[in-house]
Scaffold this motif. Structure first.
Motif, PDB file in Angstrom:
ATOM      1  N   ARG A  14       0.843  -1.198   0.000  1.00 48.53           N
ATOM      2  CA  ARG A  14       0.000   0.000   0.000  1.00 48.53           C
ATOM      3  C   ARG A  14       0.878   1.249   0.000  1.00 48.53           C
ATOM      4  NH1 ARG A  14      -5.147   1.152   0.675  1.00 48.53           N
ATOM      5  NH2 ARG A  14      -5.629  -1.043   1.094  1.00 48.53           N
ATOM      6  N   HIS A  71      -2.596   9.553  -9.393  1.00 50.55           N
ATOM      7  CA  HIS A  71      -4.051   9.681  -9.335  1.00 50.55           C
ATOM      8  C   HIS A  71      -4.550   9.013  -8.058  1.00 50.55           C
ATOM      9  CE1 HIS A  71      -8.289   9.312 -10.411  1.00 50.55           C
ATOM     10  NE2 HIS A  71      -8.063  10.189 -11.380  1.00 50.55           N
ATOM     11  N   LYS A  73      -6.969   7.181  -7.424  1.00 44.15           N
ATOM     12  CA  LYS A  73      -7.522   5.832  -7.556  1.00 44.15           C
ATOM     13  C   LYS A  73      -6.455   4.749  -7.418  1.00 44.15           C
ATOM     14  CE  LYS A  73      -7.291   5.412 -12.626  1.00 44.15           C
ATOM     15  NZ  LYS A  73      -8.086   5.236 -13.862  1.00 44.15           N
ATOM     16  N   PHE A  74      -5.175   5.117  -7.527  1.00 45.46           N
ATOM     17  CA  PHE A  74      -4.091   4.152  -7.358  1.00 45.46           C
ATOM     18  C   PHE A  74      -3.534   4.254  -5.944  1.00 45.46           C
ATOM     19  CE2 PHE A  74      -3.881   5.031 -11.994  1.00 45.46           C
ATOM     20  CZ  PHE A  74      -4.187   3.756 -12.437  1.00 45.46           C
ATOM     21  N   ASP A  75      -3.721   3.200  -5.165  1.00 43.30           N
ATOM     22  CA  ASP A  75      -3.272   3.236  -3.774  1.00 43.30           C
ATOM     23  C   ASP A  75      -2.331   2.087  -3.411  1.00 43.30           C
ATOM     24  OD1 ASP A  75      -5.120   1.227  -3.959  1.00 43.30           O
ATOM     25  OD2 ASP A  75      -6.286   1.825  -2.196  1.00 43.30           O
ATOM     26  N   LYS A  76      -1.972   1.274  -4.393  1.00 45.07           N
ATOM     27  CA  LYS A  76      -1.070   0.148  -4.132  1.00 45.07           C
ATOM     28  C   LYS A  76      -0.021   0.086  -5.243  1.00 45.07           C
ATOM     29  CE  LYS A  76      -4.694  -2.683  -1.945  1.00 45.07           C
ATOM     30  NZ  LYS A  76      -5.835  -1.841  -2.385  1.00 45.07           N
ATOM     31  N   GLY A 120      -5.113  -0.031  -8.569  1.00 50.20           N
ATOM     32  CA  GLY A 120      -6.291   0.596  -7.980  1.00 50.20           C
ATOM     33  C   GLY A 120      -7.493  -0.115  -8.546  1.00 50.20           C
ATOM     34  N   VAL A 121      -8.427   0.655  -9.088  1.00 49.25           N
ATOM     35  CA  VAL A 121      -9.542   0.053  -9.813  1.00 49.25           C
ATOM     36  C   VAL A 121      -9.013  -0.644 -11.071  1.00 49.25           C
ATOM     37  CG1 VAL A 121     -11.727   0.521 -10.976  1.00 49.25           C
ATOM     38  CG2 VAL A 121     -11.109   1.808  -8.929  1.00 49.25           C
ATOM     39  N   LYS A 123      -5.021  -1.181 -13.427  1.00 49.29           N
ATOM     40  CA  LYS A 123      -3.577  -1.286 -13.256  1.00 49.29           C
ATOM     41  C   LYS A 123      -2.885  -0.458 -14.329  1.00 49.29           C
ATOM     42  CE  LYS A 123      -3.633  -6.024 -11.443  1.00 49.29           C
ATOM     43  NZ  LYS A 123      -3.113  -7.414 -11.628  1.00 49.29           N
TER      44      LYS A 123
END
Length: 268
Positions: A14, A71, A73-76, A120-121, A123
């Motif tokens: 994360r 962005h 939406k990207f958290d990993k 995120g949602v 890749k």
């Protein structure tokens, strides 16, 4: 002071603001940190000295950071292994000959590229980094050849299990001589773009590869199974081929040390 995390090689991590993430894959070090809405990535390939290794364990002050807007939406983030972006040329540890209608299995350790992927949602891949610095070489004649990488790890006739090297993949290759004449195995051009990558918990593997040599003019019939090799049947798929291709195709694979000029020239 920022938090630090030494990430396990292929695990998803994360992304947290102010948290420094560090990976090591053999000679390759990668650092990643989030500052505000920006992701910064840096890497360095360790050449040799212990002094440099002790210095590089902490983030070097003079390192160049690549900066990417991040962005929400990207958290990993995680690393994805990939084969090099060109064929690789290898030489057996000892040159050997395949007589008519005989086969031999060899094992090749290929240095990998490392893709840094945001999750995120969806890749997205930020960048690819070679795990080692490879020399360029030319395979074939001046008129009918291609630019490849030269790898120094020779092809072995027997698989020898070594300590885990996450930056290398073992490629099991079955060579068969169907040419009607003796084949001297001196240089092998391995088309790695169509190979998958599998992980058994310790070692990365390619799928089983078979190379059927039909003669100097007819080339070789190459086939990759798309499945884990017999040596690691429980391994899971971890990396897709760079260029999905037909299950079987024809390409020039073998060459002699005394072939036409251009073969085996190392270009730094």
């Amino acid at each position: 002071m920022s938090k630090k995390s030494v990430a396990k090689t292929w695990e998803t991590v994360r992304i947290e603001s102010g948290k420094l993430i560090k990976w090591r894959l053999g000679p390759l070090f990668i650092w990643c940190k989030k500052i505000n809405e920006e992701l910064r990535v840096a890497h360095r390939i360790l050449e040799s000295t212990n002094t440099e290794e002790r210095t590089i364990q902490s983030t070097p002050k003079n390192i160049d950071w690549m900066r990417f807007t991040l962005h929400p939406k990207f958290d990993k983030i995680h690393l994805v292994p990939a084969f090099p972006d060109r064929p690789v040329v290898i030489q057996p540890e000892t040159i050997f000959k395949l007589t008519r209608d005989t086969s031999a299995k060899i094992y090749v350790r290929v240095p990998l590229w490392i893709a840094i992927e945001l999750i995120g949602v969806t890749k997205t891949t930020l960048i690819e980094i070679p795990s080692v610095t490879l020399s360029n070489t030319w395979f074939g004649s001046f008129f009918d050849g291609r630019l490849c990488y030269w790898i120094t790890s020779g092809a072995q006739r027997v698989y020898r299990k070594k300590l885990s090297r996450p930056y290398l993949a073992v490629c099991p290759i079955l060579l068969t001589n169907n040419s009607g004449e003796e084949l001297s195995v001196e240089r092998i051009c391995l088309q790695v773009s169509g190979l998958s990558l599998f992980f058994d918990g310790e070692q990365l593997w390619s799928d089983d590869v078979s190379i059927l040599y039909k003669g100097a003019e007819r080339g070789s019939q190459i086939e990759a199974t798309g499945k884990p090799p017999h040596e690691a049947t429980a391994a899971r798929l971890i990396g897709q081929p760079r260029q999905p291709q037909k299950k079987s195709f024809i390409a020039k694979t073998f060459a002699s040390l005394k072939d036409l000029p251009g073969l085996g020239i190392i270009i730094n």
